[in-house]
Design a protein around this motif. Sequence first.
Motif, PDB file in Angstrom:
ATOM      1  N   ASP A  45     -12.856 -30.307 -18.259  1.00  0.00           N
ATOM      2  CA  ASP A  45     -11.938 -30.202 -17.247  1.00  0.00           C
ATOM      3  C   ASP A  45     -11.640 -28.259 -17.024  1.00  0.00           C
ATOM      4  O   ASP A  45     -11.276 -28.625 -15.879  1.00  0.00           O
ATOM      5  CB  ASP A  45     -10.447 -30.807 -17.640  1.00  0.00           C
ATOM      6  CG  ASP A  45     -10.674 -32.564 -18.329  1.00  0.00           C
ATOM      7  OD1 ASP A  45     -11.591 -32.874 -17.549  1.00  0.00           O
ATOM      8  OD2 ASP A  45     -10.387 -32.490 -19.600  1.00  0.00           O
ATOM      9  N   ASN A  46     -12.267 -27.973 -18.187  1.00  0.00           N
ATOM     10  CA  ASN A  46     -11.662 -26.547 -17.366  1.00  0.00           C
ATOM     11  C   ASN A  46     -13.440 -25.747 -16.434  1.00  0.00           C
ATOM     12  O   ASN A  46     -13.444 -24.580 -16.633  1.00  0.00           O
ATOM     13  CB  ASN A  46     -11.786 -25.959 -18.850  1.00  0.00           C
ATOM     14  CG  ASN A  46     -10.622 -24.997 -19.352  1.00  0.00           C
ATOM     15  OD1 ASN A  46      -8.960 -26.682 -19.265  1.00  0.00           O
ATOM     16  ND2 ASN A  46     -10.460 -25.772 -20.849  1.00  0.00           N
ATOM     17  N   THR A  47     -13.967 -26.628 -16.236  1.00  0.00           N
ATOM     18  CA  THR A  47     -14.783 -26.453 -14.841  1.00  0.00           C
ATOM     19  C   THR A  47     -14.018 -25.705 -13.350  1.00  0.00           C
ATOM     20  O   THR A  47     -13.195 -26.399 -13.228  1.00  0.00           O
ATOM     21  CB  THR A  47     -16.049 -26.892 -14.391  1.00  0.00           C
ATOM     22  OG1 THR A  47     -16.383 -27.662 -16.121  1.00  0.00           O
ATOM     23  CG2 THR A  47     -17.296 -26.700 -13.995  1.00  0.00           C
ATOM     24  N   ILE A  48     -14.529 -24.294 -13.943  1.00  0.00           N
ATOM     25  CA  ILE A  48     -14.445 -23.856 -12.231  1.00  0.00           C
ATOM     26  C   ILE A  48     -16.222 -23.946 -11.515  1.00  0.00           C
ATOM     27  O   ILE A  48     -17.396 -23.680 -11.713  1.00  0.00           O
ATOM     28  CB  ILE A  48     -13.474 -22.590 -12.425  1.00  0.00           C
ATOM     29  CG1 ILE A  48     -14.298 -21.027 -12.884  1.00  0.00           C
ATOM     30  CG2 ILE A  48     -12.300 -23.132 -12.828  1.00  0.00           C
ATOM     31  CD1 ILE A  48     -13.382 -20.181 -12.729  1.00  0.00           C
ATOM     32  N   CYS A  49     -15.387 -23.175 -10.411  1.00  0.00           N
ATOM     33  CA  CYS A  49     -16.914 -22.783  -9.063  1.00  0.00           C
ATOM     34  C   CYS A  49     -16.875 -21.090  -9.145  1.00  0.00           C
ATOM     35  O   CYS A  49     -15.670 -20.573  -9.162  1.00  0.00           O
ATOM     36  CB  CYS A  49     -16.854 -23.071  -8.362  1.00  0.00           C
ATOM     37  SG  CYS A  49     -16.079 -23.433  -6.602  1.00  0.00           S
ATOM     38  N   ALA A  50     -17.907 -20.272  -8.578  1.00  0.00           N
ATOM     39  CA  ALA A  50     -18.290 -19.224  -9.220  1.00  0.00           C
ATOM     40  C   ALA A  50     -17.386 -18.421  -7.716  1.00  0.00           C
ATOM     41  O   ALA A  50     -17.741 -19.373  -6.491  1.00  0.00           O
ATOM     42  CB  ALA A  50     -19.984 -18.575  -8.914  1.00  0.00           C
ATOM     43  N   SER A  51     -18.145 -17.083  -7.731  1.00  0.00           N
ATOM     44  CA  SER A  51     -17.501 -16.626  -6.748  1.00  0.00           C
ATOM     45  C   SER A  51     -18.039 -16.712  -5.513  1.00  0.00           C
ATOM     46  O   SER A  51     -17.255 -16.241  -4.446  1.00  0.00           O
ATOM     47  CB  SER A  51     -17.284 -15.010  -7.003  1.00  0.00           C
ATOM     48  OG  SER A  51     -18.548 -14.389  -7.397  1.00  0.00           O
ATOM     49  N   PHE A  52     -19.729 -16.889  -5.651  1.00  0.00           N
ATOM     50  CA  PHE A  52     -20.274 -16.472  -4.670  1.00  0.00           C
ATOM     51  C   PHE A  52     -19.999 -18.043  -3.965  1.00  0.00           C
ATOM     52  O   PHE A  52     -21.038 -18.385  -3.086  1.00  0.00           O
ATOM     53  CB  PHE A  52     -21.510 -16.049  -4.516  1.00  0.00           C
ATOM     54  CG  PHE A  52     -21.806 -15.206  -5.108  1.00  0.00           C
ATOM     55  CD1 PHE A  52     -20.498 -14.044  -4.165  1.00  0.00           C
ATOM     56  CD2 PHE A  52     -22.879 -14.652  -5.829  1.00  0.00           C
ATOM     57  CE1 PHE A  52     -20.887 -13.003  -4.346  1.00  0.00           C
ATOM     58  CE2 PHE A  52     -22.618 -12.934  -6.009  1.00  0.00           C
ATOM     59  CZ  PHE A  52     -22.180 -12.700  -5.030  1.00  0.00           C
ATOM     60  N   CYS A  53     -19.093 -19.349  -3.874  1.00  0.00           N
ATOM     61  CA  CYS A  53     -19.204 -20.528  -3.474  1.00  0.00           C
ATOM     62  C   CYS A  53     -17.632 -20.694  -3.525  1.00  0.00           C
ATOM     63  O   CYS A  53     -16.574 -19.757  -3.281  1.00  0.00           O
ATOM     64  CB  CYS A  53     -19.528 -21.643  -4.777  1.00  0.00           C
ATOM     65  SG  CYS A  53     -20.976 -21.874  -5.783  1.00  0.00           S
ATOM     66  N   LYS A  54     -17.399 -21.964  -2.350  1.00  0.00           N
ATOM     67  CA  LYS A  54     -16.124 -22.383  -2.170  1.00  0.00           C
ATOM     68  C   LYS A  54     -15.902 -24.053  -2.703  1.00  0.00           C
ATOM     69  O   LYS A  54     -16.947 -24.133  -3.100  1.00  0.00           O
ATOM     70  CB  LYS A  54     -16.165 -22.166  -0.519  1.00  0.00           C
ATOM     71  CG  LYS A  54     -14.707 -22.288   0.076  1.00  0.00           C
ATOM     72  CD  LYS A  54     -14.432 -20.915  -0.017  1.00  0.00           C
ATOM     73  CE  LYS A  54     -13.169 -21.093   1.134  1.00  0.00           C
ATOM     74  NZ  LYS A  54     -12.747 -19.361   0.745  1.00  0.00           N
ATOM     75  N   LEU A  55     -14.724 -23.318  -2.954  1.00  0.00           N
ATOM     76  CA  LEU A  55     -13.809 -25.086  -3.699  1.00  0.00           C
ATOM     77  C   LEU A  55     -13.282 -26.034  -2.625  1.00  0.00           C
ATOM     78  O   LEU A  55     -12.691 -24.829  -1.828  1.00  0.00           O
ATOM     79  CB  LEU A  55     -13.220 -24.513  -4.370  1.00  0.00           C
ATOM     80  CG  LEU A  55     -12.184 -25.644  -5.362  1.00  0.00           C
ATOM     81  CD1 LEU A  55     -11.934 -25.611  -6.607  1.00  0.00           C
ATOM     82  CD2 LEU A  55     -11.755 -27.315  -5.011  1.00  0.00           C
ATOM     83  N   PHE A  56     -13.878 -26.903  -1.765  1.00  0.00           N
ATOM     84  CA  PHE A  56     -13.155 -27.637  -1.198  1.00  0.00           C
ATOM     85  C   PHE A  56     -13.330 -29.259  -1.352  1.00  0.00           C
ATOM     86  O   PHE A  56     -13.759 -29.205  -2.193  1.00  0.00           O
ATOM     87  CB  PHE A  56     -14.790 -28.756   0.149  1.00  0.00           C
ATOM     88  CG  PHE A  56     -15.022 -27.562   1.006  1.00  0.00           C
ATOM     89  CD1 PHE A  56     -14.250 -26.211   1.627  1.00  0.00           C
ATOM     90  CD2 PHE A  56     -16.272 -28.107   1.579  1.00  0.00           C
ATOM     91  CE1 PHE A  56     -15.857 -25.279   2.425  1.00  0.00           C
ATOM     92  CE2 PHE A  56     -16.695 -26.660   2.293  1.00  0.00           C
ATOM     93  CZ  PHE A  56     -16.463 -26.019   2.810  1.00  0.00           C
ATOM     94  N   ARG A  57     -11.597 -29.069  -1.321  1.00  0.00           N
ATOM     95  CA  ARG A  57     -10.864 -30.798  -1.687  1.00  0.00           C
ATOM     96  C   ARG A  57     -10.869 -31.011  -0.437  1.00  0.00           C
ATOM     97  O   ARG A  57      -9.712 -31.156   0.010  1.00  0.00           O
ATOM     98  CB  ARG A  57      -9.520 -30.186  -2.262  1.00  0.00           C
ATOM     99  CG  ARG A  57      -8.682 -30.910  -3.268  1.00  0.00           C
ATOM    100  CD  ARG A  57      -8.312 -30.815  -4.453  1.00  0.00           C
ATOM    101  NE  ARG A  57      -8.825 -31.039  -5.823  1.00  0.00           N
ATOM    102  CZ  ARG A  57      -8.551 -29.005  -6.543  1.00  0.00           C
ATOM    103  NH1 ARG A  57      -7.278 -29.205  -6.129  1.00  0.00           N
ATOM    104  NH2 ARG A  57      -9.543 -29.000  -7.123  1.00  0.00           N
ATOM    105  N   PRO A  58     -10.784 -32.579  -0.238  1.00  0.00           N
ATOM    106  CA  PRO A  58     -11.303 -33.585   1.096  1.00  0.00           C
ATOM    107  C   PRO A  58      -9.913 -34.412   0.647  1.00  0.00           C
ATOM    108  O   PRO A  58      -9.233 -34.086   0.044  1.00  0.00           O
ATOM    109  CB  PRO A  58     -12.401 -34.544   0.649  1.00  0.00           C
ATOM    110  CG  PRO A  58     -13.088 -33.241   0.051  1.00  0.00           C
ATOM    111  CD  PRO A  58     -12.066 -32.432  -1.346  1.00  0.00           C
ATOM    112  N   LEU A  59      -8.883 -34.789   1.298  1.00  0.00           N
ATOM    113  CA  LEU A  59      -7.801 -35.244   1.826  1.00  0.00           C
ATOM    114  C   LEU A  59      -8.538 -36.680   0.672  1.00  0.00           C
ATOM    115  O   LEU A  59      -7.292 -36.659   0.314  1.00  0.00           O
ATOM    116  CB  LEU A  59      -8.132 -36.012   2.822  1.00  0.00           C
ATOM    117  CG  LEU A  59      -7.459 -35.012   4.485  1.00  0.00           C
ATOM    118  CD1 LEU A  59      -7.197 -34.769   5.549  1.00  0.00           C
ATOM    119  CD2 LEU A  59      -6.443 -34.138   4.253  1.00  0.00           C
ATOM    120  N   ASP A  60      -9.017 -37.453   0.500  1.00  0.00           N
ATOM    121  CA  ASP A  60      -9.175 -38.719  -0.068  1.00  0.00           C
ATOM    122  C   ASP A  60     -10.858 -39.005   0.059  1.00  0.00           C
ATOM    123  O   ASP A  60     -12.298 -38.079   0.637  1.00  0.00           O
ATOM    124  CB  ASP A  60      -8.614 -39.957   1.050  1.00  0.00           C
ATOM    125  CG  ASP A  60      -9.392 -39.931   1.825  1.00  0.00           C
ATOM    126  OD1 ASP A  60     -10.369 -40.168   2.457  1.00  0.00           O
ATOM    127  OD2 ASP A  60      -8.286 -40.744   3.178  1.00  0.00           O
TER     128      ASP A  60
END
Length: 409
Positions: free
Chosen positions: A303-318
């Motif tokens: 659950d504590n996984t994140i992505c690295a600084s050279f990546c972008k996190l997208f959170r789509p609407l659904d």
Amino acid sequence: MILNDICEFIADCPHTTVPDEGVGYPLIRTPNIGRGRLILNGVHRVSEKVYRSRIQRGIPQDDDLIFAREAPAGNVAIVKNGEKVCLGQRTVLLRPDKSKVCPDYLAYYILAPEQQYKLLGTANGATVAHVNLPIIRNMPVELPSFDIQEKIARYLSSYDDLIENNQKQIKLLEEAAQRLYKEWFVDLRFPGYEDTPIIDGVPEGWTRKTVLECLALHIGGGWGKESPVGKNTIKGKVIRGTDINDVKSGNYNDVPFRYHTENDIKKRALKANDIVFELSNGNINNIGRCLLIDDLILRNCGDNTICASFCKLFRPLDRIHALTLYWEIQDMQSSGRMLPYKKQGANGINNFAFEDFLSHELLVPDDESLLKPLEDIMRKMSNIQSQFALLIQARDRLLPKLMSGETVN
């Protein structure tokens, strides 16, 4: 005896960097050195002139081993199937003496926990980030009979063969999904398209949206430098651009743990349907690689996984927006439609023109049933990824046991 005694030679790589030319001979850098096998997905490629300049200390050939001196230090892979490769930086070429050692056995021997500790361990129990050539040459080696070496190598290789087969199946399924997406959502030859009015390029009931309009949130990867261990830090995995292909195939073991601040976790912890999008890479063909986060990834990475600084996190609407955007990015990345958005950055790193990408338009259907075939393919991929993870776990459990002398039937 030591490792140098059972090798015809151990040769260091050229200590120069070369740019990715996109075509030509594979340049084996440390991310291409897996645990036993080379990883050629996304490999940098160089011209024959560069290839010739980088093989002067030794031409890699079948049954040679390529060792990663760092990032990830200690990994070793065997050259197979006539692969014509050359060495990138921070790698070492080992040519086993086949009269003394079975090359496949030697690869597994080096990967076993005891040998990894000898190579990577320090007096205070920490792990080194870099392995010097003298340490490699002088690694102590104890070998069983040649017959036992071959039996152990065959046994462990059978697992790696199955793992490779799973990777091929996943790649075929992904290609099938990409073809379906292109036919239905780009070329608009979806079921019933003949009877569906299309106005200004938009099928009736569909919506033309920008990438930004498909997102509830977009944020840069939070991990750049590991936080010091303390009461306000939390241990979790970090998915880097170099981990995307591994995670897609079900290999979660090589995704590194880091210590994050609580604030990083609150803001950047990955959730189901999130998309990890690679923004920067020395290889322009890798920019835009993406990963759709699902429950299987979260179970295996935590659950504590994140992505690295050279990546972008997208959170789509659904889910509809997640699937449509994910496969749109996949199609753009594989077909070259992203090329106009790429810029050459400093130090040979290519940086994605992200703000331009947010205004890119795609078509989003209102009928969720149109996405069902993609869901079905992804479900099959997930099942294979689960098998892949179990195979890796079984192989990694067996490895130290077999190297410690347990019998092979």
